[in-house]
Enzyme design. Structure first.
Site, PDB file in Angstrom:
ATOM      1  N   ASP A 180      -5.814 -24.530 -14.397  1.00  0.00           N
ATOM      2  CA  ASP A 180      -5.625 -24.537 -13.064  1.00  0.00           C
ATOM      3  C   ASP A 180      -6.686 -25.444 -12.543  1.00  0.00           C
ATOM      4  O   ASP A 180      -7.688 -25.037 -12.531  1.00  0.00           O
ATOM      5  CB  ASP A 180      -5.653 -22.947 -12.567  1.00  0.00           C
ATOM      6  CG  ASP A 180      -5.693 -22.899 -11.166  1.00  0.00           C
ATOM      7  OD1 ASP A 180      -6.002 -23.778 -10.543  1.00  0.00           O
ATOM      8  OD2 ASP A 180      -5.714 -21.856 -10.824  1.00  0.00           O
ATOM      9  N   CYS A 214      -8.473 -14.292  -3.555  1.00  0.00           N
ATOM     10  CA  CYS A 214      -7.364 -13.992  -4.570  1.00  0.00           C
ATOM     11  C   CYS A 214      -8.065 -13.933  -5.842  1.00  0.00           C
ATOM     12  O   CYS A 214      -7.505 -14.410  -6.999  1.00  0.00           O
ATOM     13  CB  CYS A 214      -6.436 -15.267  -4.512  1.00  0.00           C
ATOM     14  SG  CYS A 214      -5.521 -15.548  -2.882  1.00  0.00           S
ATOM     15  N   HIS A 221      -7.503 -17.115 -10.523  1.00  0.00           N
ATOM     16  CA  HIS A 221      -6.939 -17.027  -9.353  1.00  0.00           C
ATOM     17  C   HIS A 221      -5.612 -16.091  -9.281  1.00  0.00           C
ATOM     18  O   HIS A 221      -5.015 -16.314 -10.302  1.00  0.00           O
ATOM     19  CB  HIS A 221      -6.938 -18.331  -8.630  1.00  0.00           C
ATOM     20  CG  HIS A 221      -6.409 -18.274  -7.219  1.00  0.00           C
ATOM     21  ND1 HIS A 221      -5.057 -17.998  -6.678  1.00  0.00           N
ATOM     22  CD2 HIS A 221      -7.169 -18.545  -6.121  1.00  0.00           C
ATOM     23  CE1 HIS A 221      -4.855 -18.279  -5.652  1.00  0.00           C
ATOM     24  NE2 HIS A 221      -5.989 -18.398  -5.066  1.00  0.00           N
ATOM     25  N   GLN A 272      -9.330 -26.452  -8.014  1.00  0.00           N
ATOM     26  CA  GLN A 272     -10.744 -26.682  -7.422  1.00  0.00           C
ATOM     27  C   GLN A 272     -11.319 -27.635  -7.987  1.00  0.00           C
ATOM     28  O   GLN A 272     -12.735 -28.072  -8.016  1.00  0.00           O
ATOM     29  CB  GLN A 272     -11.600 -25.186  -7.380  1.00  0.00           C
ATOM     30  CG  GLN A 272     -10.936 -24.359  -6.716  1.00  0.00           C
ATOM     31  CD  GLN A 272     -11.152 -24.370  -5.369  1.00  0.00           C
ATOM     32  OE1 GLN A 272     -11.700 -25.407  -4.726  1.00  0.00           O
ATOM     33  NE2 GLN A 272     -10.086 -23.706  -4.392  1.00  0.00           N
ATOM     34  N   LYS A 292      -6.050 -29.374  -1.050  1.00  0.00           N
ATOM     35  CA  LYS A 292      -7.427 -29.222  -1.140  1.00  0.00           C
ATOM     36  C   LYS A 292      -8.189 -30.536  -1.519  1.00  0.00           C
ATOM     37  O   LYS A 292      -9.489 -30.301  -2.150  1.00  0.00           O
ATOM     38  CB  LYS A 292      -7.569 -28.179  -2.471  1.00  0.00           C
ATOM     39  CG  LYS A 292      -7.032 -26.649  -2.044  1.00  0.00           C
ATOM     40  CD  LYS A 292      -7.225 -25.681  -3.177  1.00  0.00           C
ATOM     41  CE  LYS A 292      -6.481 -24.409  -3.293  1.00  0.00           C
ATOM     42  NZ  LYS A 292      -7.049 -23.492  -2.243  1.00  0.00           N
TER      43      LYS A 292
HETATM   44  C1  LIG Z   1      -8.430 -21.944  -8.550  1.00  0.00           C
HETATM   45  C2  LIG Z   1      -7.359 -21.919  -7.681  1.00  0.00           C
HETATM   46  N1  LIG Z   1      -6.173 -21.755  -8.082  1.00  0.00           N
HETATM   47  C3  LIG Z   1      -5.001 -21.684  -7.493  1.00  0.00           C
HETATM   48  C4  LIG Z   1      -5.071 -21.800  -6.209  1.00  0.00           C
HETATM   49  C5  LIG Z   1      -3.704 -21.707  -5.137  1.00  0.00           C
HETATM   50  O1  LIG Z   1      -3.552 -22.843  -4.597  1.00  0.00           O
HETATM   51  P1  LIG Z   1      -2.214 -23.038  -3.517  1.00  0.00           P
HETATM   52  O2  LIG Z   1      -2.497 -21.761  -2.464  1.00  0.00           O
HETATM   53  O3  LIG Z   1      -2.464 -24.365  -2.821  1.00  0.00           O
HETATM   54  O4  LIG Z   1      -1.260 -22.723  -4.475  1.00  0.00           O
HETATM   55  C6  LIG Z   1      -6.163 -21.817  -5.458  1.00  0.00           C
HETATM   56  C7  LIG Z   1      -6.454 -21.721  -4.063  1.00  0.00           C
HETATM   57  O5  LIG Z   1      -7.336 -21.031  -3.311  1.00  0.00           O
HETATM   58  C8  LIG Z   1      -7.508 -21.936  -6.325  1.00  0.00           C
HETATM   59  O6  LIG Z   1      -8.712 -21.890  -5.756  1.00  0.00           O
END
Ligand SMILES: Cc1ncc(COP(=O)(O)O)c(C=O)c1O
Length: 415
Positions: free
Chosen positions: A207, A373, A130, A210, A233
């Site tokens: 990370d 993203c 991401h 998800q 989430k």
């Molecule tokens: C895999 C992953 N990492 C990071 C993020 C970023 O999350 P946040 O916008 O809550 O910082 C997301 C958000 O869609 C994501 O799906």
């Protein structure tokens, strides 16, 4: 997970805890399939936050009065609850509250990366990162002179683990990898990746944005040095996320944000830092959100993370099967099974993903369209955008049927 246990998940009763799911648009009931972006919030989370504001709203850091004491205890204990939820045996010292996953990535990148990295060092990412991780480490690479390398994604949407072993070398200082891809749905073998990183004395950041919402996660079993996720989430509030870090690493790291609430002693010349985790939490923190996050964890655990995972996998399998049965639909990512989480990214031939999402919206079906993203990954897939249906514990197969019906509609409109 046995079928019997699966059946005992009462989705109808769960849905009643989410009044928002009863909303109608254009006379049709909302079908909310945008959970990878943000999940809906059950009444118990909303109630916990409103109880906080009604009953014990005050600033933390242990003011002398009753309200501040109560708010401080709730806020501090929220760290312990999160630690317990993700298997961090070090407790609150290993859990830093951030705004979200993105801020957690930035915290480590600035606090550790800027100080530790230099020319000759390598940061290894995956092609399915991401932007929260990719852009952050890319910029830290530029500022420190460290090289950024990417582990390849295979045709079927998995990480090429042979390439991972080639990419991660003795020059690697940091591996940052996504646990579950928000575009492909791929569940990555994170323990294996962490082991490879550790074999080369590199650190590993996972990370979990998800992953934590929909499966049991044990950061110590994974042996991650850092692990991050977002409250919004996982049926919790916006504005709060968490960074897990191994205590000895966090002890050594310099703060990334400065101010009140994170210091021990300040003079006109210099300052020293408070204990973990407060050293990384300057200013007035997200108190109501921490209370809401605890309520969300309580709610999820009452259902059971295994059951949530099984439910999501079942819905995702059904969606995958229905979508792959359509000859003009291209579905991204691995086949259903343990290597796929609860989302399906796809494109309908000759209809742009944004148009598709707009037609779905006419039927009150909420999906996301865009690059999610992950622009470089979309470049690799050869598309500018994709549509994504992502599921949570309250979704049903009937809702997937509505998604597929809306695809029919789009096809006819654009024929
Ligand atoms: C895999 C992953 N990492 C990071 C993020 C970023 O999350 P946040 O916008 O809550 O910082 C997301 C958000 O869609 C994501 O799906």
């Amino acid at each position: 997970m046995s079928q019997q246990n699966l059946e005992s998940l009462d989705v109808g009763a769960i849905r009643e805890e989410f009044p928002i799911l009863q909303r109608e648009f254009n006379g049709e009931q909302l079908v909310y399939l945008d959970n990878a972006a943000t999940t809906q919030t059950p009444d118990s989370v909303v109630d916990a936050m409103s109880d906080y504001y009604r009953e014990f709203n005050a600033n933390v850091h242990r003011g002398i009065h009753h309200l501040s004491q109560e708010a401080s205890v709730a806020y501090e204990e929220a760290h312990d609850r999160v630690a317990e939820f993700i298997g961090a045996s070090g407790g609150r010292e290993e859990v830093i509250f951030t705004k979200n996953t993105t801020e957690a990535e930035n915290l480590v990148a600035y606090s550790w990366g800027l100080n530790e990295l230099g020319p000759g060092d390598e940061i290894v990412l995956t092609e399915m990162e991401h932007h929260a991780s990719l852009v952050t480490w890319q910029q830290i690479g530029k500022r420190t002179g460290a090289d950024v390398k990417y582990i390849r994604v295979t045709e079927d949407g998995r990480l090429d683990m042979d390439h991972a072993r080639e990419c991660i070398t003795d020059d690697t200082a940091m591996l940052s990898a996504v646990h579950v891809s928000n575009t492909l749905g791929t569940v990555n073998p994170v323990s294996e990746l962490v082991d490879i990183a550790h074999d080369h004395d590199a650190l590993a950041f996972i990370d979990g944005a998800q992953a934590v919402p929909n499966r049991p996660v044990d950061v110590e079993a994974i042996d991650a040095d850092f692990y991050a996720f977002s409250g919004h989430k996982m049926s919790g509030p916006t504005g709060i996320g968490a960074l897990y870090g191994k205590r000895d690493l966090l002890e050594e790291m310099q703060p990334y944000l400065y101010g009140g609430g994170m210091i021990r002693k300040v003079t006109f010349e210099d300052s020293t830092w408070d204990d973990l985790p407060w050293k990384f939490e300057p200013g007035t923190p997200q108190i109501a959100e921490a209370v809401g996050l605890v309520a969300a964890i309580d709610w999820l655990e009452e259902i059971g993370m295994e059951r949530i995972q099984a439910h999501e996998e079942e819905i995702a399998r059904y969606a995958y099967d229905r979508l792959t049965a359509e000859p003009d639909v291209e579905v991204y990512g691995p086949e259903p099974g343990p290597e796929r989480g609860g989302l399906v990214g796809f494109n309908l031939e000759s209809v742009h993903a944004h148009d598709l999402a707009s037609i779905m919206n006419d039927h009150a079906v909420a999906i996301r369209a865009g690059d999610h993203c992950t622009q470089p990954l979309h470049d690799k897939l050869g598309v500018a955008a994709s549509a994504r249906a992502s599921f949570y514990v309250y979704n049903t197969k009937e809702e997937v049927d509505k998604l597929v019906d809306a695809i029919d509609d789009a096809r006819q409109l654009f024929a």
